[in-house]
Design an enzyme around this catalytic site. Structure first.
Site, PDB file in Angstrom:
ATOM      1  N   GLY A  34      14.534 -33.286 -35.136  1.00  0.00           N
ATOM      2  CA  GLY A  34      15.294 -32.664 -36.220  1.00  0.00           C
ATOM      3  C   GLY A  34      14.946 -33.268 -37.558  1.00  0.00           C
ATOM      4  O   GLY A  34      14.189 -34.242 -37.666  1.00  0.00           O
ATOM      5  N   THR A  36      16.889 -34.854 -39.795  1.00  0.00           N
ATOM      6  CA  THR A  36      17.466 -36.156 -40.161  1.00  0.00           C
ATOM      7  C   THR A  36      16.682 -37.286 -39.508  1.00  0.00           C
ATOM      8  O   THR A  36      16.333 -38.285 -40.159  1.00  0.00           O
ATOM      9  CB  THR A  36      18.955 -36.221 -39.754  1.00  0.00           C
ATOM     10  OG1 THR A  36      19.586 -35.003 -40.168  1.00  0.00           O
ATOM     11  CG2 THR A  36      19.654 -37.393 -40.411  1.00  0.00           C
ATOM     12  N   GLY A  90      19.671 -37.029 -34.217  1.00  0.00           N
ATOM     13  CA  GLY A  90      20.587 -36.291 -35.078  1.00  0.00           C
ATOM     14  C   GLY A  90      21.612 -35.552 -34.231  1.00  0.00           C
ATOM     15  O   GLY A  90      21.662 -35.709 -33.007  1.00  0.00           O
ATOM     16  N   ALA A  91      22.440 -34.764 -34.869  1.00  0.00           N
ATOM     17  CA  ALA A  91      23.422 -33.947 -34.145  1.00  0.00           C
ATOM     18  C   ALA A  91      23.782 -32.753 -35.020  1.00  0.00           C
ATOM     19  O   ALA A  91      23.615 -32.793 -36.244  1.00  0.00           O
ATOM     20  CB  ALA A  91      24.665 -34.755 -33.816  1.00  0.00           C
ATOM     21  N   GLY A 103      21.188 -29.547 -30.125  1.00  0.00           N
ATOM     22  CA  GLY A 103      20.331 -28.515 -29.546  1.00  0.00           C
ATOM     23  C   GLY A 103      20.003 -27.354 -30.449  1.00  0.00           C
ATOM     24  O   GLY A 103      19.323 -26.424 -30.020  1.00  0.00           O
ATOM     25  N   GLY A 105      17.908 -27.505 -32.503  1.00  0.00           N
ATOM     26  CA  GLY A 105      16.443 -27.638 -32.538  1.00  0.00           C
ATOM     27  C   GLY A 105      15.800 -27.408 -31.176  1.00  0.00           C
ATOM     28  O   GLY A 105      14.594 -27.611 -31.012  1.00  0.00           O
ATOM     29  N   GLU A 111      16.376 -34.831 -25.226  1.00  0.00           N
ATOM     30  CA  GLU A 111      17.218 -35.701 -26.060  1.00  0.00           C
ATOM     31  C   GLU A 111      18.301 -36.372 -25.213  1.00  0.00           C
ATOM     32  O   GLU A 111      18.586 -37.560 -25.384  1.00  0.00           O
ATOM     33  CB  GLU A 111      17.867 -34.893 -27.190  1.00  0.00           C
ATOM     34  CG  GLU A 111      16.855 -34.470 -28.242  1.00  0.00           C
ATOM     35  CD  GLU A 111      17.433 -33.538 -29.301  1.00  0.00           C
ATOM     36  OE1 GLU A 111      16.872 -33.503 -30.391  1.00  0.00           O
ATOM     37  OE2 GLU A 111      18.441 -32.855 -29.029  1.00  0.00           O
TER      38      GLU A 111
HETATM   39  C1  5RP Z   1      17.600 -30.808 -31.861  1.00  0.00           C
HETATM   40  C2  5RP Z   1      18.858 -31.476 -32.254  1.00  0.00           C
HETATM   41  C3  5RP Z   1      18.919 -32.054 -33.619  1.00  0.00           C
HETATM   42  O1  5RP Z   1      19.172 -33.434 -33.500  1.00  0.00           O
HETATM   43  C4  5RP Z   1      20.016 -31.409 -34.362  1.00  0.00           C
HETATM   44  O2  5RP Z   1      19.755 -30.031 -34.395  1.00  0.00           O
HETATM   45  C5  5RP Z   1      20.165 -31.973 -35.772  1.00  0.00           C
HETATM   46  O3  5RP Z   1      19.073 -31.590 -36.548  1.00  0.00           O
HETATM   47  P1  5RP Z   1      19.062 -31.801 -38.113  1.00  0.00           P
HETATM   48  O4  5RP Z   1      19.055 -33.282 -38.337  1.00  0.00           O
HETATM   49  O5  5RP Z   1      17.798 -31.124 -38.579  1.00  0.00           O
HETATM   50  O6  5RP Z   1      20.293 -31.149 -38.673  1.00  0.00           O
HETATM   51  O7  5RP Z   1      19.806 -31.578 -31.508  1.00  0.00           O
HETATM   52  O8  5RP Z   1      17.689 -30.302 -30.551  1.00  0.00           O
END
Ligand code: 5RP
Length: 246
Positions: A34, A36, A90-91, A103, A105, A111
């Site tokens: 992701g 972050t 990230g989350a 998820g 992403g 993960e």
């Molecule tokens: C990917 C994830 C990512 O950690 C989640 O989508 C956060 O992404 P971002 O930091 O771009 O907001 O779970 O499967």
């Protein structure tokens, strides 16, 4: 706080940089996916180059693998190192009990495996991700074997849940295909009152490989905001075998 990126990018980067301060020489580190965590991977690479830090990374996705290679972080596998010192990810949402939805992403299965392999699971988010209760604007993703989609859809309907196969949009027709060759179903839930119960119900459906509900897994959450970075901690690091030089 980093200026010039807009507060969200500065907040993400601030949280990521704080998390990377936990990394010590010799650590095996799970690398999440992701936007972050991309800042965390860049910061870890910077420390490898500038401090001569010896670390090995376990990537959770093709994206994380490519970023790690680009930033000069040597890689390993769970087969070679089944127990990780730390995993950083990230989350999409973090609730008041530090349960997560992940998820968006589409990397949720690896993960979760990587996070569960770590002595310490550290989450990096900006403050827009904090909620009292999971759900609402963010769906609960599940990774599903393509062959099983009709059954999973039917069983979800029986549970009173509405879901849709995630489509790729620009760049590909049809469904998003995960790094594991599966599809993602996004389940609409207004409020996930009992994340552990829903996680269990979903995983009982044949063909569901993993869910994006990370229940009772996060040890530390770094939250970047307009005013700086806040640390929220669950406080059971010793229990999980984590030793901290701090
Ligand atoms: C990917 C994830 C990512 O950690 C989640 O989508 C956060 O992404 P971002 O930091 O771009 O907001 O779970 O499967």
């Amino acid at each position: 706080m980093v200026f010039g990126l807009g507060w969200v990018e500065g907040a993400k980067r601030g949280a990521a940089v704080e998390a990377i301060r936990l990394v010590r020489d010799g650590f095996i580190v799970g690398l999440g996916s992701g936007s972050t965590v991309a800042y965390a991977i860049a910061e870890l690479g910077r420390r490898v180059r500038s401090e001569g830090l010896h670390v090995l990374g376990v990537p959770t996705s093709f994206q994380a693998l490519e970023l790690a290679v680009r930033h000069g972080i040597p890689l390993t596998t769970l087969h070679e190192h089944p127990e990780l010192d730390l995993a950083i990810d990230g989350a999409d949402q973090v609730d008041s009990r530090l349960n997560l939805i992940k998820g968006l992403g589409a990397a949720l299965t690896r993960e979760k495996v990587v996070a569960a392999s770590a002595k310490l699971f550290v989450v990096v988010v900006d403050e827009r991700k904090l909620v009292e209760t999971l759900g609402g604007g963010v769906p609960v993703p599940v990774e599903v074997l393509p062959f099983a989609v009709p059954l999973v859809m039917r069983r979800l309907g029986e549970l009173g849940l509405k879901a849709a196969v995630r489509t790729a949009g620009k760049g590909k027709v049809g469904p998003v295909i995960t790094d594991n060759g599966n599809v993602i179903l996004d389940i609409k839930v207004d409020a996930v009152e009992e994340p552990a119960k829903l996680d269990k119900q979903l995983k009982q459906i044949p063909g569901v490989i993993e869910t994006g509900l990370f229940v009772d897994m996060a040890d530390i959450v770094y939250v970047g905001g307009r005013e700086g970075v806040r640390k929220i901690e669950r406080g059971r690091k010793v229990e999980k075998g984590w030793t901290d030089a701090d």
